[in-house]
Design an enzyme around this catalytic site. Structure first.
Site, PDB file in Angstrom:
ATOM      1  N   SER A 267       0.824   3.014 -17.819  1.00 15.17           N
ATOM      2  CA  SER A 267       1.835   2.372 -16.980  1.00 15.17           C
ATOM      3  C   SER A 267       3.130   2.215 -17.767  1.00 15.17           C
ATOM      4  O   SER A 267       3.667   3.200 -18.278  1.00 15.17           O
ATOM      5  CB  SER A 267       1.281   1.024 -16.494  1.00 15.17           C
ATOM      6  OG  SER A 267       2.104   0.454 -15.509  1.00 15.17           O
ATOM      7  N   ASP A 330      -1.864   6.708  -6.917  1.00 13.91           N
ATOM      8  CA  ASP A 330      -1.266   5.638  -7.706  1.00 13.91           C
ATOM      9  C   ASP A 330       0.243   5.606  -7.459  1.00 13.91           C
ATOM     10  O   ASP A 330       0.968   6.509  -7.887  1.00 13.91           O
ATOM     11  CB  ASP A 330      -1.564   5.886  -9.186  1.00 13.91           C
ATOM     12  CG  ASP A 330      -1.086   4.761 -10.082  1.00 13.91           C
ATOM     13  OD1 ASP A 330      -0.338   3.896  -9.600  1.00 13.91           O
ATOM     14  OD2 ASP A 330      -1.468   4.760 -11.275  1.00 13.91           O
ATOM     15  N   HIS A 381      -4.633   2.121  -9.987  1.00 13.06           N
ATOM     16  CA  HIS A 381      -3.793   2.123 -11.183  1.00 13.06           C
ATOM     17  C   HIS A 381      -4.543   1.624 -12.416  1.00 13.06           C
ATOM     18  O   HIS A 381      -3.974   1.546 -13.501  1.00 13.06           O
ATOM     19  CB  HIS A 381      -2.556   1.241 -10.930  1.00 13.06           C
ATOM     20  CG  HIS A 381      -1.513   1.332 -12.012  1.00 13.06           C
ATOM     21  ND1 HIS A 381      -0.893   2.512 -12.369  1.00 13.06           N
ATOM     22  CD2 HIS A 381      -0.977   0.377 -12.830  1.00 13.06           C
ATOM     23  CE1 HIS A 381      -0.027   2.288 -13.340  1.00 13.06           C
ATOM     24  NE2 HIS A 381      -0.059   1.001 -13.646  1.00 13.06           N
TER      25      HIS A 381
END
Length: 440
Positions: A267, A330, A381
């Site tokens: 991320s 995602d 995610h």
């Protein structure tokens, strides 16, 4: 999905099918109910991630003989379709180093180590179950976003975001080189979420001798990377200063050896990893006294776009190798630049729009996963979901060990004093809507 220079490969979240799109992108779907759109051909799930070694490495006796190919010296040509077993193992291995950041990150507001690492450097990998990883942690990394909002423990200050490690002598023999590893966790704190939402491009200007104003990156990521605590007498250096200093120290300590620089993040962490990789290469820190370049590789998990097309082109010129592991469901991997991105720059493949310099662009080669869980949208995610699917591509569901880290982070975020959760709940709702839109 963006059309990239290399062909991506996708892994299956359960028995399903495979489709070949116009960009030769391979995408695996979970079950028959997910195959209502487009033309898809059914194939055996064993086509991918079966341990078959690609032509370029099939005669090798081990990782030490082919580590440059696994690190992307040829842009992973013939290694991602199907996914080579050695490459898959390395993706998983580096992903687990990132997972260690989450396992060691302290979210207990009553703890003395709140928002820092629970363990000392010497004990970190052992405490998270990676005692035999073959790496020694040399430095912890902290970031200070240049954003001031109320939090439970007072004003903004540096948060632990990752660590630097180096391979042991024994592991170095197995790898074929001394590996300098930098890992970053993803978004957790309020400041980091706001930094992620600062979706405006700004010149990176990391090389004082050649600022390259056309090379632009997302302002929030750059803030996390470059902000320090200069207002405090004993404040932290910026994330950037900490990292460049430690990387330079390690490269000097092991000069003369075969070296590699590997960065891994999830991320937001993948964005910091790419910024650091670009910074090291732009400053020439990966060149030794004989001007030989030490290879730099980024393993990105669920990462957003970081910069514009000029940033992408400059990364390629500098020889950075980036392998992006993404879940097609995602939404973080679609941001920023959900509209103005690499697909919007050119009309009909011929005419470039005048605003193309303001379009975001992904960097690197994609390995595409496809998994979704309606009852838990954050699952799309989750880093452990990424890694477990790579380990067991035919499993319909991924069994998670321990607490749901994203859920704990969400509880911490919404429970913060003097903080209005409504915008965040709206953002979460929009994220869910975006995820669901990918399924229709």
């Amino acid at each position: 999905m963006p059309h990239l220079s290399a062909n991506p490969v996708a892994l299956l979240g359960g028995g399903g099918g495979l489709r070949l799109g116009s960009s030769r992108q391979v995408s695996m779907k979970r079950n028959s109910t997910d195959m209502s759109m487009g033309t898809r051909r059914s194939v055996a799930a064993s086509v991918i991630a079966t341990g078959r070694v690609s032509r370029s490495v099939e005669t090798s006796s081990g990782l030490a003989d082919v580590w440059r190919e696994i690190q992307g010296c040829n842009n992973w040509e013939d290694l991602v379709e199907p996914l080579d077993s050695l490459l898959r193992n390395e993706i998983i291995r580096y992903g687990e180093f990132v997972t260690a950041c989450y396992k060691a990150f302290d979210l207990d507001p009553n703890s003395k180590r709140y928002l820092n690492c629970k363990y000392g450097k010497q004990n970190l990998l052992r405490e998270v179950g990676m005692k035999n990883s073959g790496y020694e942690v040399t430095k912890y990394i902290y970031a200070t976003p240049d954003i001031n909002i109320p939090i439970q423990n007072g004003a903004s200050c540096g948060r632990w975001i990752g660590y630097v490690a180096v391979s042991s002598d024994e592991e170095t023999k197995r790898l074929g080189r001394r590996d300098v590893l930098i890992t970053f966790r993803g978004t957790v704190t309020n400041h980091e979420w706001i930094s992620n939402l600062m979706s405006s491009l700004t010149p990176a200007r990391l090389d004082p001798h050649n600022p390259r104003p056309d090379v632009k990156v997302e302002a929030g990521f750059l803030s996390l990377y470059t902000s320090d605590e200069s207002d405090s007498k004993f404040g932290l250096e910026s994330c950037r200063e900490q990292l460049l200093s430690e990387v330079s120290r390690l490269l000097n300590q092991y000069k003369g050896e075969e070296l590699s620089i590997t960065l891994a993040g999830h991320s937001m962490g993948s964005s910091l990893a790419l910024l650091l990789a670009y910074d090291i290469a732009e400053l020439g820190l990966n060149r030794d006294h004989s001007s030989r370049e030490i290879p730099i590789t980024v393993f990105s998990f669920g990462g957003p776009r970081v910069g514009n097309s000029s940033f992408k082109e400059r990364c390629e010129e500098l020889g950075l190798k980036v392998l992006r592991v993404v879940n097609v469901n995602d939404p973080i991997t679609k941001l920023p630049g959900i509209v103005f991105n690499e697909n919007f720059r050119v009309l009909g493949g011929r005419y470039e729009f005048p605003w193309s310099c303001s379009c975001y662009a992904h960097v690197g080669v994609e390995v595409v996963l496809d998994f979704f869980k309606m009852e838990n949208p954050s699952y799309v995610h989750d880093l452990e979901s990424y890694i477990n699917l790579l380990k067991c591509p035919q499993r319909v569901q991924v069994q998670k060990d321990g607490p749901d880290f994203l859920s704990k982070a969400r509880e911490w975020l919404l429970g913060t004093q003097n903080f209005n959760p409504l915008p965040w709940r709206n953002a979460a709702s929009n994220m869910v809507n975006l995820v669901q839109s990918q399924r229709t």
